[in-house]
Structure formats: structure tokens, C-alpha cells
Enzyme design. Sequence first.
Site, short mmCIF file in Angstrom:
data_model
loop_
_atom_site.label_atom_id
_atom_site.label_comp_id
_atom_site.label_asym_id
_atom_site.label_seq_id
_atom_site.Cartn_x
_atom_site.Cartn_y
_atom_site.Cartn_z
N ARG A 88 16.44 19.94 60.98
CA ARG A 88 16.06 18.87 60.03
C ARG A 88 17.12 18.72 58.96
O ARG A 88 17.43 17.61 58.53
CB ARG A 88 14.69 19.18 59.42
CG ARG A 88 13.57 18.94 60.40
CD ARG A 88 12.28 19.59 59.99
NE ARG A 88 11.78 19.11 58.73
CZ ARG A 88 10.87 19.77 58.01
NH1 ARG A 88 10.39 20.93 58.44
NH2 ARG A 88 10.43 19.25 56.89
N ARG A 131 14.96 6.49 55.70
CA ARG A 131 15.61 7.74 56.05
C ARG A 131 16.90 7.51 56.81
O ARG A 131 17.58 8.47 57.16
CB ARG A 131 14.65 8.49 56.96
CG ARG A 131 14.34 9.87 56.50
CD ARG A 131 13.42 10.44 57.55
NE ARG A 131 13.21 11.82 57.35
CZ ARG A 131 12.17 12.31 56.71
NH1 ARG A 131 11.27 11.53 56.17
NH2 ARG A 131 12.04 13.60 56.64
N ARG A 147 3.30 24.16 58.81
CA ARG A 147 3.60 22.99 59.65
C ARG A 147 4.45 23.40 60.85
O ARG A 147 5.32 24.25 60.72
CB ARG A 147 4.37 21.95 58.82
CG ARG A 147 3.53 20.76 58.45
CD ARG A 147 4.18 19.91 57.40
NE ARG A 147 5.50 19.40 57.76
CZ ARG A 147 6.22 18.59 56.99
NH1 ARG A 147 5.74 18.21 55.81
NH2 ARG A 147 7.40 18.16 57.36
N ARG A 203 5.78 27.25 52.60
CA ARG A 203 4.90 26.09 52.39
C ARG A 203 3.65 26.21 53.26
O ARG A 203 3.69 26.64 54.40
CB ARG A 203 5.63 24.80 52.76
CG ARG A 203 4.67 23.62 52.70
CD ARG A 203 5.34 22.29 52.69
NE ARG A 203 6.20 22.08 53.85
CZ ARG A 203 6.95 21.01 53.98
NH1 ARG A 203 6.97 20.09 53.05
NH2 ARG A 203 7.71 20.89 55.04
P1 AP5 Z 1 7.42 19.38 49.51
O1 AP5 Z 1 7.03 18.61 48.31
O2 AP5 Z 1 6.43 19.54 50.60
O3 AP5 Z 1 8.82 18.86 50.06
P2 AP5 Z 1 9.23 17.51 50.81
O4 AP5 Z 1 10.52 17.06 50.21
O5 AP5 Z 1 8.09 16.56 50.83
O6 AP5 Z 1 9.52 18.14 52.22
P3 AP5 Z 1 9.10 17.64 53.68
O7 AP5 Z 1 9.30 18.81 54.61
O8 AP5 Z 1 7.76 17.00 53.66
O9 AP5 Z 1 10.19 16.62 53.92
P4 AP5 Z 1 10.64 16.08 55.24
O10 AP5 Z 1 11.45 14.98 54.72
O11 AP5 Z 1 11.35 16.99 56.14
O12 AP5 Z 1 9.26 15.81 56.01
P5 AP5 Z 1 8.41 14.52 56.29
O13 AP5 Z 1 6.99 14.90 56.30
O14 AP5 Z 1 8.86 13.41 55.41
O15 AP5 Z 1 7.90 20.82 49.02
C1 AP5 Z 1 8.33 21.82 49.94
C2 AP5 Z 1 7.79 23.20 49.51
O16 AP5 Z 1 8.46 23.60 48.32
C3 AP5 Z 1 6.29 23.21 49.19
O17 AP5 Z 1 5.75 24.42 49.61
C4 AP5 Z 1 6.24 23.08 47.67
O18 AP5 Z 1 5.08 23.69 47.13
C5 AP5 Z 1 7.52 23.79 47.25
N1 AP5 Z 1 8.14 23.20 46.07
C6 AP5 Z 1 8.22 21.88 45.74
N2 AP5 Z 1 8.87 21.70 44.57
C7 AP5 Z 1 9.24 22.96 44.17
C8 AP5 Z 1 9.94 23.46 43.02
N3 AP5 Z 1 10.44 22.64 42.07
N4 AP5 Z 1 10.14 24.81 42.95
C9 AP5 Z 1 9.65 25.63 43.90
N5 AP5 Z 1 8.96 25.22 44.99
C10 AP5 Z 1 8.77 23.91 45.13
O19 AP5 Z 1 8.87 14.18 57.78
C11 AP5 Z 1 8.59 15.05 58.86
C12 AP5 Z 1 9.15 14.46 60.15
O20 AP5 Z 1 8.55 13.16 60.40
C13 AP5 Z 1 10.66 14.19 60.15
O21 AP5 Z 1 11.39 15.34 60.50
C14 AP5 Z 1 10.76 13.08 61.20
O22 AP5 Z 1 10.68 13.57 62.50
C15 AP5 Z 1 9.48 12.26 60.94
N6 AP5 Z 1 9.70 11.14 60.00
C16 AP5 Z 1 9.09 10.98 58.78
N7 AP5 Z 1 9.53 9.85 58.18
C17 AP5 Z 1 10.42 9.28 59.03
C18 AP5 Z 1 11.23 8.11 58.96
N8 AP5 Z 1 11.22 7.31 57.89
N9 AP5 Z 1 12.05 7.84 60.00
C19 AP5 Z 1 12.09 8.64 61.09
N10 AP5 Z 1 11.36 9.77 61.22
C20 AP5 Z 1 10.53 10.09 60.20
MG MG Z 2 6.83 15.80 52.36
#
Ligand code: AP5
Ligand code: MG
Length: 214
Positions: free
Chosen positions: A171, A88, A160, A127
Site C-alpha cells: 500500500r 487517490r 483489518r 490499529r
Molecule cells: P487512520 O486514521 O485509520 O489512518 P488512515 O489514514 O485513515 O489510514 P487507512 O489505512 O484507512 O488509509 P488507506 O488510505 O490505506 O485506507 P482506505 O480505507 O482509504 O489511522 C491509522 C492508525 O493510526 C489508527 O490506529 C489510529 O488510531 C492511529 N493514529 C492516527 N493518528 C495518529 C496520531 N497522530 N498519532 C498516533 N497514532 C495515530 O483504503 C483501503 C483500500 O481501499 C485501498 O488500499 C484501496 O484498495 C481501496 N480504495 C479506497 N479508496 C480508493 C480509491 N479512491 N481508489 C481506488 N482504491 C481505493
Molecule cells: Mg482510513
Amino acid sequence: MKIIMLGAPGAGKGTQAKMIAERYGIPHVSTGDILRANIKNGTELGAKAKTYMDQGLLVPDDLVVDLVIDRFREADCQNGYILDGFPRTIPQAEALDRALQAIGESVDYAINVEVPDENIVRRMSGRRACVSCGATYHIVYNPTKVENICDVCGGELILRDDDKPETVQNRLSVYHDQTQPLIEYYNKKGILQQVDGTVDMKDVFAAICKILGE
Ligand code: AP5
Ligand code: MG
């Protein structure tokens, strides 16, 4: 096959990664899911990570890099894996490259799921995630069969903590600052693939399968 999913928060990385993992029989490794599991289990890592996650900030690189590198050394990752939410930042990508180079390997595909910011806030507020198994749904685009009950395990669904509109804005700006540069990083390496993430999730999946070869 080693795949990285790139894209803004809410672009659909998790939704697609789960389907790819199932189709190709490789594990789905999501740093967000691992960190949320740590928070739920009350670990030291979870307590540290929560202070950043709740504000929509990235957890410091040193807390996530070892976590992922240890994970892909596990037996189920032998035939590859799909990384969702990692790397990331450029330092995370460089750390991943170093770890893979050390064992003579490299990433095969970096798939960027493109969704403009305007669509993101709408997606996040709708979501819902299962508290028990982490499955994700959308109240309009991907509803459960029974309201608020997970189709997979019968668990309860929640919004969430970081999906509140003000946190989503943070974000998104963190994404543009720190994560978007990875698109050029992987483009230069010649492994970047772009897919339109605004279409129906089944069509996004079909586009990805075409890239990966069915
Ligand atoms: P979904 O598939 O859930 O989307 P996503 O891209 O996985 O979104 P996230 O919110 O999980 O991404 P993120 O990167 O912010 O969070 P993460 O958990 O990695 O889809 C979203 C919604 O849209 C759902 O309701 C779905 O049903 C719908 N949808 C999907 N496709 C669709 C379509 N084609 N049409 C219509 N609807 C659709 O990270 C969270 C936090 O963790 C970060 O903010 C950070 O603090 C920390 N973190 C995680 N990884 C790291 C890292 N590597 N380094 C540092 N901090 C980190
Ligand atoms: Mg995700």
C-alpha cells in the site's frame, strides 16, 4: 466547505476526518469505508473490490469515481463534505474536478497529513477497527476503554485484512506511485495545506482547525 484529506495509508486521514465531520457538521465520505461496507454486505462491487484491496492495490478508477460522485449529490452533502481516501489518482482528481465544475463548484481545501513511512507500519499493526460501526482505535495511541470492545457501539474489534505488514508495504509503494502526485496537483491549484501527522492526534486536529478557521 469541501475538504479532501490526503496522506499515506495510516497517516490518520480517517481519524481526523471523523473529528472534522463532527466539528463542522459535514458528512465524512471514505471510499475505503464504503468499499468495506460493500464487502461486508456481499455486493458485486464488494466482490470486485476485495481482490484488489487484499493485495494492497487500488480498486480501478471506474469503480470508485461514480460511487463518490453519486454520494456527494445526496442531500446531506449540500453544505459540503470531507473526502477521505478519494481522490487517490490523478484521473480520479480530474474526474472530481469535472463533476464539480459542471455544477459551478470546487474543492476548498486539500489537507495533506504528513507521516514518514517508518511510522506507518507501527501504526497499522496496532490499529483496530470495529466490525459493526467502523470506528478506529490504536492499541497504544488510542485504546478502547474495555479491551477489544468498541467504545461507540460495543461491537467487536478486528485487525483489518490489509493491515498485515507485507500488505502495508504494498500500500505504501502504491501510495508513492499513484497518490503522492496529488500533492503537487493541489499545490498548483493553490489549495494545498500541510499538517504534521506525527504529533498527538489532538494536536493534528488543532492544526487542521486553525487552517479551516474555528
Ligand atoms: P487512520 O486514521 O485509520 O489512518 P488512515 O489514514 O485513515 O489510514 P487507512 O489505512 O484507512 O488509509 P488507506 O488510505 O490505506 O485506507 P482506505 O480505507 O482509504 O489511522 C491509522 C492508525 O493510526 C489508527 O490506529 C489510529 O488510531 C492511529 N493514529 C492516527 N493518528 C495518529 C496520531 N497522530 N498519532 C498516533 N497514532 C495515530 O483504503 C483501503 C483500500 O481501499 C485501498 O488500499 C484501496 O484498495 C481501496 N480504495 C479506497 N479508496 C480508493 C480509491 N479512491 N481508489 C481506488 N482504491 C481505493
Ligand atoms: Mg482510513
